[in-house]
Design a protein around this motif. Structure first.
Motif, PDB file in Angstrom:
ATOM      1  N   GLY A 231      99.065  59.976  85.652  1.00  0.00           N
ATOM      2  CA  GLY A 231      99.311  61.085  84.740  1.00  0.00           C
ATOM      3  C   GLY A 231      98.424  61.095  83.515  1.00  0.00           C
ATOM      4  O   GLY A 231      98.570  61.959  82.647  1.00  0.00           O
ATOM      5  N   ALA A 232      97.474  60.156  83.423  1.00  0.00           N
ATOM      6  CA  ALA A 232      96.603  60.087  82.245  1.00  0.00           C
ATOM      7  C   ALA A 232      95.535  61.169  82.232  1.00  0.00           C
ATOM      8  O   ALA A 232      94.930  61.431  81.196  1.00  0.00           O
ATOM      9  CB  ALA A 232      95.946  58.716  82.152  1.00  0.00           C
ATOM     10  N   GLY A 233      95.254  61.795  83.400  1.00  0.00           N
ATOM     11  CA  GLY A 233      94.244  62.852  83.458  1.00  0.00           C
ATOM     12  C   GLY A 233      93.014  62.474  84.249  1.00  0.00           C
ATOM     13  O   GLY A 233      92.055  63.260  84.333  1.00  0.00           O
ATOM     14  N   LYS A 234      93.016  61.308  84.877  1.00  0.00           N
ATOM     15  CA  LYS A 234      91.834  60.836  85.603  1.00  0.00           C
ATOM     16  C   LYS A 234      91.468  61.770  86.756  1.00  0.00           C
ATOM     17  O   LYS A 234      90.310  62.207  86.884  1.00  0.00           O
ATOM     18  CB  LYS A 234      92.076  59.419  86.153  1.00  0.00           C
ATOM     19  CG  LYS A 234      92.539  58.406  85.137  1.00  0.00           C
ATOM     20  CD  LYS A 234      92.700  57.020  85.737  1.00  0.00           C
ATOM     21  CE  LYS A 234      93.701  56.951  86.876  1.00  0.00           C
ATOM     22  NZ  LYS A 234      95.098  57.245  86.426  1.00  0.00           N
ATOM     23  N   THR A 235      92.438  62.074  87.618  1.00  0.00           N
ATOM     24  CA  THR A 235      92.163  62.911  88.789  1.00  0.00           C
ATOM     25  C   THR A 235      91.814  64.329  88.369  1.00  0.00           C
ATOM     26  O   THR A 235      90.954  64.977  88.989  1.00  0.00           O
ATOM     27  CB  THR A 235      93.369  62.907  89.741  1.00  0.00           C
ATOM     28  OG1 THR A 235      93.550  61.573  90.242  1.00  0.00           O
ATOM     29  CG2 THR A 235      93.152  63.840  90.917  1.00  0.00           C
ATOM     30  N   THR A 236      92.440  64.833  87.313  1.00  0.00           N
ATOM     31  CA  THR A 236      92.095  66.173  86.817  1.00  0.00           C
ATOM     32  C   THR A 236      90.634  66.238  86.417  1.00  0.00           C
ATOM     33  O   THR A 236      89.915  67.194  86.737  1.00  0.00           O
ATOM     34  CB  THR A 236      92.985  66.543  85.621  1.00  0.00           C
ATOM     35  OG1 THR A 236      94.354  66.565  86.036  1.00  0.00           O
ATOM     36  CG2 THR A 236      92.618  67.930  85.079  1.00  0.00           C
TER      37      THR A 236
ATOM     38  N   LEU B  89      84.878  67.670  87.852  1.00  0.00           N
ATOM     39  CA  LEU B  89      83.535  67.209  88.172  1.00  0.00           C
ATOM     40  C   LEU B  89      83.059  67.809  89.498  1.00  0.00           C
ATOM     41  O   LEU B  89      81.905  68.223  89.630  1.00  0.00           O
ATOM     42  CB  LEU B  89      83.525  65.683  88.216  1.00  0.00           C
ATOM     43  CG  LEU B  89      82.199  64.956  88.353  1.00  0.00           C
ATOM     44  CD1 LEU B  89      82.271  63.608  87.657  1.00  0.00           C
ATOM     45  CD2 LEU B  89      81.836  64.751  89.809  1.00  0.00           C
ATOM     46  N   PHE B  90      83.951  67.863  90.494  1.00  0.00           N
ATOM     47  CA  PHE B  90      83.601  68.418  91.805  1.00  0.00           C
ATOM     48  C   PHE B  90      83.681  69.947  91.847  1.00  0.00           C
ATOM     49  O   PHE B  90      83.378  70.546  92.884  1.00  0.00           O
ATOM     50  CB  PHE B  90      84.525  67.851  92.889  1.00  0.00           C
ATOM     51  CG  PHE B  90      84.091  66.510  93.408  1.00  0.00           C
ATOM     52  CD1 PHE B  90      82.908  66.366  94.118  1.00  0.00           C
ATOM     53  CD2 PHE B  90      84.864  65.380  93.193  1.00  0.00           C
ATOM     54  CE1 PHE B  90      82.507  65.138  94.608  1.00  0.00           C
ATOM     55  CE2 PHE B  90      84.477  64.135  93.675  1.00  0.00           C
ATOM     56  CZ  PHE B  90      83.284  64.018  94.383  1.00  0.00           C
ATOM     57  N   GLY B  91      84.111  70.581  90.769  1.00  0.00           N
ATOM     58  CA  GLY B  91      84.215  72.041  90.758  1.00  0.00           C
ATOM     59  C   GLY B  91      85.457  72.565  91.445  1.00  0.00           C
ATOM     60  O   GLY B  91      85.558  73.769  91.696  1.00  0.00           O
ATOM     61  N   LEU B  92      86.429  71.696  91.744  1.00  0.00           N
ATOM     62  CA  LEU B  92      87.663  72.146  92.372  1.00  0.00           C
ATOM     63  C   LEU B  92      88.524  72.922  91.390  1.00  0.00           C
ATOM     64  O   LEU B  92      89.300  73.799  91.787  1.00  0.00           O
ATOM     65  CB  LEU B  92      88.438  70.946  92.929  1.00  0.00           C
ATOM     66  CG  LEU B  92      87.694  70.131  93.995  1.00  0.00           C
ATOM     67  CD1 LEU B  92      88.482  68.878  94.353  1.00  0.00           C
ATOM     68  CD2 LEU B  92      87.457  70.986  95.243  1.00  0.00           C
ATOM     69  N   ILE B  93      88.428  72.576  90.122  1.00  0.00           N
ATOM     70  CA  ILE B  93      89.023  73.350  89.043  1.00  0.00           C
ATOM     71  C   ILE B  93      87.995  73.438  87.918  1.00  0.00           C
ATOM     72  O   ILE B  93      87.045  72.648  87.888  1.00  0.00           O
ATOM     73  CB  ILE B  93      90.338  72.721  88.520  1.00  0.00           C
ATOM     74  CG1 ILE B  93      90.103  71.270  88.081  1.00  0.00           C
ATOM     75  CG2 ILE B  93      91.449  72.811  89.545  1.00  0.00           C
ATOM     76  CD1 ILE B  93      91.344  70.606  87.489  1.00  0.00           C
ATOM     77  N   ARG B  94      88.165  74.392  87.029  1.00  0.00           N
ATOM     78  CA  ARG B  94      87.199  74.585  85.944  1.00  0.00           C
ATOM     79  C   ARG B  94      87.825  74.183  84.612  1.00  0.00           C
ATOM     80  O   ARG B  94      89.009  74.460  84.362  1.00  0.00           O
ATOM     81  CB  ARG B  94      86.745  76.051  85.891  1.00  0.00           C
ATOM     82  CG  ARG B  94      85.999  76.510  87.137  1.00  0.00           C
ATOM     83  CD  ARG B  94      84.730  75.705  87.383  1.00  0.00           C
ATOM     84  NE  ARG B  94      84.089  76.027  88.634  1.00  0.00           N
ATOM     85  CZ  ARG B  94      83.180  76.983  88.794  1.00  0.00           C
ATOM     86  NH1 ARG B  94      82.841  77.731  87.753  1.00  0.00           N
ATOM     87  NH2 ARG B  94      82.636  77.203  89.972  1.00  0.00           N
ATOM     88  N   PRO B  95      87.063  73.545  83.736  1.00  0.00           N
ATOM     89  CA  PRO B  95      87.603  73.201  82.415  1.00  0.00           C
ATOM     90  C   PRO B  95      87.829  74.457  81.580  1.00  0.00           C
ATOM     91  O   PRO B  95      87.146  75.479  81.764  1.00  0.00           O
ATOM     92  CB  PRO B  95      86.510  72.323  81.812  1.00  0.00           C
ATOM     93  CG  PRO B  95      85.250  72.720  82.522  1.00  0.00           C
ATOM     94  CD  PRO B  95      85.663  73.100  83.910  1.00  0.00           C
ATOM     95  N   ASP B  96      88.781  74.398  80.674  1.00  0.00           N
ATOM     96  CA  ASP B  96      89.012  75.504  79.750  1.00  0.00           C
ATOM     97  C   ASP B  96      87.946  75.528  78.664  1.00  0.00           C
ATOM     98  O   ASP B  96      87.632  76.596  78.125  1.00  0.00           O
ATOM     99  CB  ASP B  96      90.404  75.383  79.118  1.00  0.00           C
ATOM    100  CG  ASP B  96      91.516  75.501  80.148  1.00  0.00           C
ATOM    101  OD1 ASP B  96      91.387  76.363  81.046  1.00  0.00           O
ATOM    102  OD2 ASP B  96      92.496  74.750  80.065  1.00  0.00           O
ATOM    103  N   SER B  97      87.413  74.374  78.331  1.00  0.00           N
ATOM    104  CA  SER B  97      86.331  74.292  77.348  1.00  0.00           C
ATOM    105  C   SER B  97      85.557  73.007  77.591  1.00  0.00           C
ATOM    106  O   SER B  97      86.005  72.114  78.303  1.00  0.00           O
ATOM    107  CB  SER B  97      86.885  74.326  75.912  1.00  0.00           C
ATOM    108  OG  SER B  97      87.750  73.235  75.685  1.00  0.00           O
TER     109      SER B  97
END
Length: 320
Positions: A49-54, A59-67
């Motif tokens: 739950g620390a955010g590592k997988t997110t 990094l792989f483009g599976l999701i996009r950062p908000d900023s």
């Protein structure tokens, strides 16, 4: 800056700057910055739950950062699209395969789906991950560790320069963890850059050059393993004696650098430098106190990891 990943250049394999990802009120990744140099083994550590997988999904483009921004070998998704993953391979969470096919058949299918026929490399990557001789067995009969190694083999088919592994030793027994650690060392020895995540310090402390420790999406530590070891507290040991009250009195009166407290599970916990603990234990024996147990509670790095990731503890440090 040369941004062509096919050209030998000093650009970082990964350059993340101020990356943030939110899900409603939850901040999964909170202004994370990280640089991974080419050729190193880099660890991302933190509890579940620390955010590592997110972060790895971004990094792989599976999701996009908000900023914020993420560059791989100098290129971003906005600039290069899917080509940003040229030279990048790996898996997020556990690799998945068709269980009714053999390991060989799974790799053959992936080699064709990737666009380039990489079947000529299958024997080589199977040998690298120590699956030669088991490639014609169905994946349904593979152990968890074998599936993890098959995931590494599938990634290596792409001849990556950056290999990303999300908790590759998760769920493995001690022997499997040892084998995975040895595999990562061999891969890095060939010049491959490896970025891996883990929630166990002992899985990475012998192999990583630099680490980022995360706590609730934010950075709790950036730096080298040498830096981390310098911050580590004195080791603790479980101490069982035939006279705990006398053992504590000796510590109070003669060893101010040694702290001996009752263990909630019974016995005592002694904390201090290795030299002071050795002298203290020798004095216990000379005093006629019998020793029933003297075992480490955790390594100093494990103790520091728990300190850094507990609520209210932060020790940020920039990567050099």
């Amino acid at each position: 800056m040369d941004t062509d990943p096919t050209v030998d250049s000093p650009v970082d394999a990964v350059d993340a700057v101020d990356v943030t990802k939110r899900y409603g009120d939850l901040v999964a990744v909170d202004h994370l910055s990280m640089r991974v140099a080419q050729g190193e083994i880099y660890g991302i550590l933190g509890p579940n739950g620390a955010g590592k997988t997110t972060f790895l999904r971004m990094l792989f483009g599976l999701i996009r950062p908000d900023s914020g921004s993420i560059r791989l070998f100098g290129r971003t998704w906005a600039e290069a699209g899917v080509d940003v993953l040229d030279g990048v391979a790996g898996f997020v969470e556990s690799p998945r395969f068709y269980p009714y096919l053999t390991g060989l058949q799974n790799l053959e299918a992936l080699a064709l789906l990737d666009g380039d026929d990489q079947r000529a490399r299958i024997a080589e990557v199977l040998d690298i991950v120590d699956l030669t001789g088991r490639e014609r067995d169905r994946v349904a009969g593979y152990s968890y560790g074998m599936r993890q190694r098959l995931g590494v083999a599938a990634s290596l088919l792409r001849e990556p320069r950056l290999l990303v592994l999300d908790e590759p030793a998760n769920g493995l027994d001690p022997g499997g963890i040892r084998d995975m650690r040895a595999l990562v060392k061999r891969l890095a020895g060939s010049g491959l850059t490896v970025l891996l995540s883990s929630h166990h310090m002992d899985e990475v402390e012998e192999i990583c050059d630099n680490v980022t420790i995360m706590k609730r999406g934010a950075v709790a530590f950036h730096g080298t393993l040498t830096d981390l070891r310098a911050m580590a507290p004195d080791p603790g040991h479980r101490l069982g004696t035939t006279d705990d009250a006398h053992a504590r009195r000796i510590a109070r009166e003669a060893y101010p650098g040694v702290v001996v407290e009752p263990d909630p599970d019974g016995g005592l916990v002694a904390t201090g430098s290795p030299a002071r603990l050795s002298a203290y234990v020798a004095d216990l024996v000379r005093a006629g106190i019998g020793l029933r147990e003297f075992t480490p509670t955790e390594t100093p790095l494990e103790a520091l990891f728990f300190m850094l990731t507990d609520a209210g503890t932060t020790a940020e440090r920039d990567v050099a």
